[in-house]
Design a protein around this motif. Structure first.
Motif, PDB file in Angstrom:
ATOM      1  N   GLU A  11       0.851  -1.203   0.000  1.00  0.00           N
ATOM      2  CA  GLU A  11       0.000   0.000   0.000  1.00  0.00           C
ATOM      3  C   GLU A  11       0.886   1.251   0.000  1.00  0.00           C
ATOM      4  N   THR A  87      -2.068  -1.820  -4.106  1.00  0.00           N
ATOM      5  CA  THR A  87      -3.047  -0.759  -4.357  1.00  0.00           C
ATOM      6  C   THR A  87      -2.747  -0.143  -5.716  1.00  0.00           C
ATOM      7  N   HIS A 119      -8.035   0.596  -3.420  1.00  0.00           N
ATOM      8  CA  HIS A 119      -7.793   0.946  -2.015  1.00  0.00           C
ATOM      9  C   HIS A 119      -9.098   0.969  -1.204  1.00  0.00           C
ATOM     10  N   ILE A 319      -5.082  -4.763   1.909  1.00  0.00           N
ATOM     11  CA  ILE A 319      -4.806  -4.938   0.471  1.00  0.00           C
ATOM     12  C   ILE A 319      -4.524  -6.417   0.180  1.00  0.00           C
TER      13      ILE A 319
END
Ligand code: KG4
Ligand code: ZN
Length: 362
Positions: A11, A87, A119, A319
């Protein structure tokens, strides 16, 4: 399908660089094997907000370190993972691009499948990781960059019931703190200050409450705080009690708006079969807001779910989990996966334009 599925999640869409490994075992048993978050708060503090170029550069520097730590914490090698999830949007383009390019390199080098994750889907699917919620359920996403009611019908099936037409609530907390000279991030500072304040002293607005539907608005509330502060300061400096009363009034207005809009969203979601009301995002850490939402769920007789704070705010475990959900549905992304600064979860809804911590609202 193997009987265990282990996914590395990455992420980097705003100001946290994160890597995590989540494993799905037999009988739907999910386990977070590691969860590393490197925050950039200190880097941006003196600018009063996230600076996209600084964020992107810091992500490039930290992604490999966070990944190495996540693998070491889990006691695994990259080759032990079944896929890499990253993401791919929405967010600040430089940061998202840094994560996507890094994940593409890792997946190609290790010969692993690549999964591009939204996300917002990461946030919205977290209650399935933490509480095993079944579809469909209602999700209220409230953070510094997001504010939406989502009916979560499947891992890639979201219906947006309402959204902010301007600021996100966390952004309003941060701006209010700035107006009143309190520390960032504003949420915890305003909440602390509000404890000794009188929420009834100032008549602050409850934006969009008298309009039907579940859309929200918070920028007028922040402007009303600014106006009250300026009026008080015409008579001299802001007294400690003035500041506390303004914080209490502001927080009470947010509570009222979120509670009433949640009631309306629950009514809609209920008709669509939702079995629970879940919340995620940094603002869900606020005691009075959380209590107000619990009360609304209780009134409606719906179970309430709020992930622990570390999984409410931006992280990579969400994620990795969303990657697991996508993998199970048979999704795989092309090694040429691209970053998407805008990526609405519900493409059937008209976009709302506003600007926030993450750039344009999604
Ligand atoms: O989810 P998050 O970590 O990041 C994103 O924006 O995606 O949320 C951060 C936001 C900040 O605006 C912060 O002020 C707010 O959540 N926040 C709070 C509280 N703790 C964090 N807002 C109200 N009350 C809090 N206790
Ligand atoms: Zn987020």
């Amino acid at each position: 399908m193997p009987d265990t599925l282990t996914i590395l999640g990455l992420e980097s869409s705003c100001d946290d660089t994160a890597a995590a490994i989540v494993r799905l075992g037999p009988e739907e048993c999910a386990q977070i094997l590691s969860n590393v978050v490197s925050s950039q708060t200190d880097l941006h503090a003196r600018f009063g907000g996230v600076v996209p170029e600084i964020a992107a550069r810091a992500h490039v520097e930290k992604l490999d370190l966070c990944t190495e730590t996540a693998l070491a914490d889990a006691g695994l090698r990259l080759a032990d993972c079944d896929a890499v999830a990253v993401t791919a949007g929405p967010g600040l383009i430089g940061g998202v691009l840094a994560g996507v390019m890094f994940a593409r390199g890792l997946a190609t080098a290790a010969g692993l499948p690549l999964l591009g994750v939204n996300h917002l889907a990461g946030h919205a699917l977290t209650p399935r990781l933490t509480d095993g919620l079944g579809f469909p359920y209602l999700m209220l996403l409230v953070s510094g960059g997001h504010c939406q009611f989502l009916l979560v019908r499947g891992a890639d099936d979201f219906m947006r019931l309402g959204t902010t037409i301007d600021d996100a609530p966390g952004e309003a907390f941060d701006k209010t703190a700035r107006i009143l000279g309190l520390a960032q991030p504003g949420g915890p500072s305003v909440e602390a200050e509000a404890r000794s304040g009188d929420p009834g002293r100032f008549a602050l607005p409850r934006p969009l409450l008298n309009r039907p539907g579940c859309d929200l608005s918070f920028s007028g509330l922040k402007t009303a705080v600014l106006r009250e502060r300026d009026a008080l300061m015409r008579d001299g400096a802001l007294a400690r009690q003035d500041r506390a009363d303004l914080c209490a009034g502001f927080q009470a207005a947010i509570c009222d708006v979120l509670a009433e809009k949640s009631r309306r969203a629950i009514a809609l979601a209920r008709d669509a079969g939702a079995g629970a009301f879940a919340v995620a995002g940094g603002v869900a850490a606020n005691g009075p807001i959380r209590a107000a939402l619990v009360r609304v769920a209780d009134e409606a007789g719906l179970p309430f779910s709020a992930p622990p704070l570390a999984l409410c705010t931006d992280n990579a475990a969400m994620i990795a989990w969303a990657g697991i959900e996508r993998f199970r549905l048979g999704h795989r992304d092309d090694p040429g996966l691209t970053a998407r600064p805008r990526w609405p979860l519900d493409a059937t809804q008209a976009p709302r334009i506003g600007s926030g911590k993450r750039g344009a609202k999604v």
